[in-house]
Design an enzyme around this catalytic site. Structure first.
Site, PDB file in Angstrom:
ATOM      1  N   SER A  98      -4.336  50.810  40.569  1.00 24.16           N
ATOM      2  CA  SER A  98      -4.995  50.925  41.866  1.00 24.16           C
ATOM      3  C   SER A  98      -4.603  49.821  42.837  1.00 24.16           C
ATOM      4  O   SER A  98      -4.325  48.689  42.432  1.00 24.16           O
ATOM      5  CB  SER A  98      -6.520  50.892  41.674  1.00 24.16           C
ATOM      6  OG  SER A  98      -6.963  52.018  40.959  1.00 24.16           O
TER       7      SER A  98
ATOM      8  N   HIS B 123     -14.354  52.306  41.561  1.00 22.13           N
ATOM      9  CA  HIS B 123     -14.097  52.472  40.131  1.00 22.13           C
ATOM     10  C   HIS B 123     -15.191  51.846  39.276  1.00 22.13           C
ATOM     11  O   HIS B 123     -15.587  52.417  38.250  1.00 22.13           O
ATOM     12  CB  HIS B 123     -12.733  51.882  39.774  1.00 22.13           C
ATOM     13  CG  HIS B 123     -11.588  52.727  40.228  1.00 22.13           C
ATOM     14  ND1 HIS B 123     -11.355  53.992  39.747  1.00 22.13           N
ATOM     15  CD2 HIS B 123     -10.617  52.501  41.151  1.00 22.13           C
ATOM     16  CE1 HIS B 123     -10.295  54.509  40.330  1.00 22.13           C
ATOM     17  NE2 HIS B 123      -9.828  53.620  41.190  1.00 22.13           N
TER      18      HIS B 123
END
Length: 542
Positions: A336, A430
């Site tokens: 990410s 997340h």
């Protein structure tokens, strides 16, 4: 190993069928438009000459109160008006809103929020009546009726507008587009409490309509062309280069999953790109540029449904789907971006905050001499070095900056908060979905955007099936961040960090003060740093 990236099986056999499906959708839309045009031509509402778009626009120009009258007609129930006329009026208001420029839309939304919100007088009256019955007749029908009146009084009038529009053909898509306009307008009107209230009401409505009515679909090269086109438009992290890039990302060794709602068959609400890889990835270019099957990696894209928690549903459904298809997969990880890291460093420097440890100052001073950035103190030199155009093209300079930037990035991910949650938006996404911060990757994204946002740093967030639920609950409850004990940089920043980052750091860089240990066991060791909780997890990956 499956790598998850944020950004329905269809039995069509080729791309021409996919294009034909899109044409069919367009034909259906034209039929619906003709239907509503026919109805509008035969129904009239007192005070409105017609519901023709052009005439409605001219009427609005002539009458300053037209916009308010139109909204009042949509929201107000009249005895004996039937079901069709209110829908026609609602459709007319949608067409009118769509024809407005930004200033006109701002006026429309502010009017809807201010004049058709909660009537405070009615709420106060209903609350007093409820309180009175609660004391005098606590188990009476009168109390139940007073409760119903109070519940009704606190519902804003604009909810009736949303409900009526949502029942129109294409109404849900209109409300989604309206919220996109609203979010954009709020960015330039952040102090407007009416617009903020309207946004909260619409967000709650969309949440109720979507959550629980979503289907997980896998998108392939045989999926309708309109869906494939949408994911290329919505992918914000790693843009699609061309048709071959799209074909590769939905091809062998890769998966694209989307959450769909039956009322929006051509709109992937949230989608995720997945890659099947042999080991945890640390560089996104190596993934995106590799044409061989079985190699790709994640980003995540959640678009205009800001604040509506769909990511958690998507991640868990994707993990379950992959476990069914590939029972041998044990590790589910993302690669990410860290979009706010460089901006945060700049803000700290503008505020005069000291970022460097004593042992790092000598490194920066030396780099300052080498790059010509010698003016000011060492913090000013550090700022100048990061802005210098040659810094990130020189491998030797980058090598010296690496430990400093990795440490600051670990601090940013773990310790910088908005309220009690992570400041970085991707980290917050997340972590609230049950992931743990697993590993920082130096030069994980060497694209121009990656360097501009985070000096090329990326992070793996790990979705461990044994810990997802616990991670999710603790993060939402008190902001506890789960951290993989495999990344020594994360552990060190927890050991070395205080609110005043330099306060207790000695020349050797090791600090034990301010770190309190809690119970460990199978659920991981819990540590506390300056009031924030962290759970250290021992997780083995490939």
């Amino acid at each position: 190993m499956a790598s998850i990236s944020n950004g329905g099986n269809n039995n069509n056999s080729n791309t021409s069928n996919a294009a034909g499906s899109g044409t069919l959708q367009a034909l259906k839309a034209n039929v619906v438009d003709r239907y509503w045009n026919d109805i509008a031509a035969h129904f009239r509402e007192p005070g409105f000459s017609t519901f023709d778009k052009e005439r409605t626009r001219r009427a609005a120009d002539r009458d300053p109160e037209f916009m308010r009258k139109l909204l009042l007609a949509v929201i107000t129930d009249r005895p004996g008006q039937g079901d069709i006329l209110p829908s026609v009026i609602a459709k007319s208001s949608c067409d009118f809103f769509s024809s407005l420029d930004r200033n006109g839309k701002t006026e429309f939304l502010r009017l809807l929020a201010r004049d058709f919100g909660v009537l405070q007088e009615d709420v106060v009256k209903a609350a007093e009546q409820y309180q009175d019955y609660a004391h005098k007749e606590p188990e009476s029908k009168a109390l139940l009726r007073a409760e119903q009146l109070l519940r009704h009084a606190i519902v804003p009038g604009h909810n009736k507008f949303f409900d009526r529009v949502s029942r129109l053909p294409g109404g849900l898509k209109f409300l989604i587009d309206m919220r996109q306009d609203l979010l954009s307008i709020i960015q330039t009107n952040k102090g407007d409490v009416y617009l903020s209230s309207l946004n909260e009401s619409l967000k709650e409505k969309l949440q109720a309509w979507f959550v629980g009515f979503l289907d997980l679909e896998r998108l392939t090269w045989q999926s309708p062309a309109v869906l494939l086109e949408k994911i290329t438009q919505y992918e914000a992290v790693h843009k699609f280069k061309d048709v071959q890039d799209l074909k590769r990302r939905v091809g062998p060794g890769r998966r694209v999953f989307a959450l769909m709602n039956k009322s929006l068959p051509a709109e992937p609400l949230v989608f995720v790109q997945v890659a099947l890889v042999e080991r945890l990835s640390d560089n996104v270019q190596g993934i995106l540029d590799d044409p061989s099957p079985g190699h790709a990696n994640p980003t995540e894209t959640v678009k205009w449904l800001s604040g509506i928690e769909l990511g958690n549903f998507l991640i868990k459904r994707v993990v379950r789907s992959l476990k069914v298809e590939f029972p041998q997969i044990e590790t589910f990880s993302t690669l990410s971006p860290i979009p706010g890291f460089r901006k945060w460093i700049g803000q700290c420097q503008n505020l005069g905050q000291r970022l460097l440890l004593p042992q790092e100052e000598s490194i920066v001073s030396q780099l300052g001499q080498e790059t010509g950035a010698q003016s000011g103190d060492v913090e000013d030199q550090f700022s100048a070095i990061l802005k210098h155009p040659s810094t990130f093209s020189d491998s030797e300079t980058m090598g010296k900056l690496q430990p400093i930037l990795r440490r600051l990035c670990a601090r940013y991910i773990l310790l910088e908060k908005r309220r009690h949650l992570a400041l970085d938006p991707v980290a917050n996404f997340h972590l609230r979905n049950g992931a743990c911060a697993h590993r920082l990757n130096w030069l994980g994204d060497t694209s121009t955007k990656g360097m501009e946002e985070s000096f090329g740093l990326m992070i793996n967030y790990l979705y461990s099936l044994d810990h997802i639920e616990m991670n999710n609950q603790q993060y939402l409850q008190d902001g506890t961040i789960s951290v993989s004990s495999r990344d020594t940089g994360f552990q060190k920043v927890l050991m070395d960090s205080k609110v005043n980052f330099r306060q207790d750091v000695g020349a050797g860089g090791a600090v034990g003060q301010g770190l309190e240990q809690g119970p460990g066991g199978e659920e991981g060791e819990v540590v506390q740093v300056n009031g924030s909780n962290f759970r250290l997890l021992e997780i083995v990956t490939a």
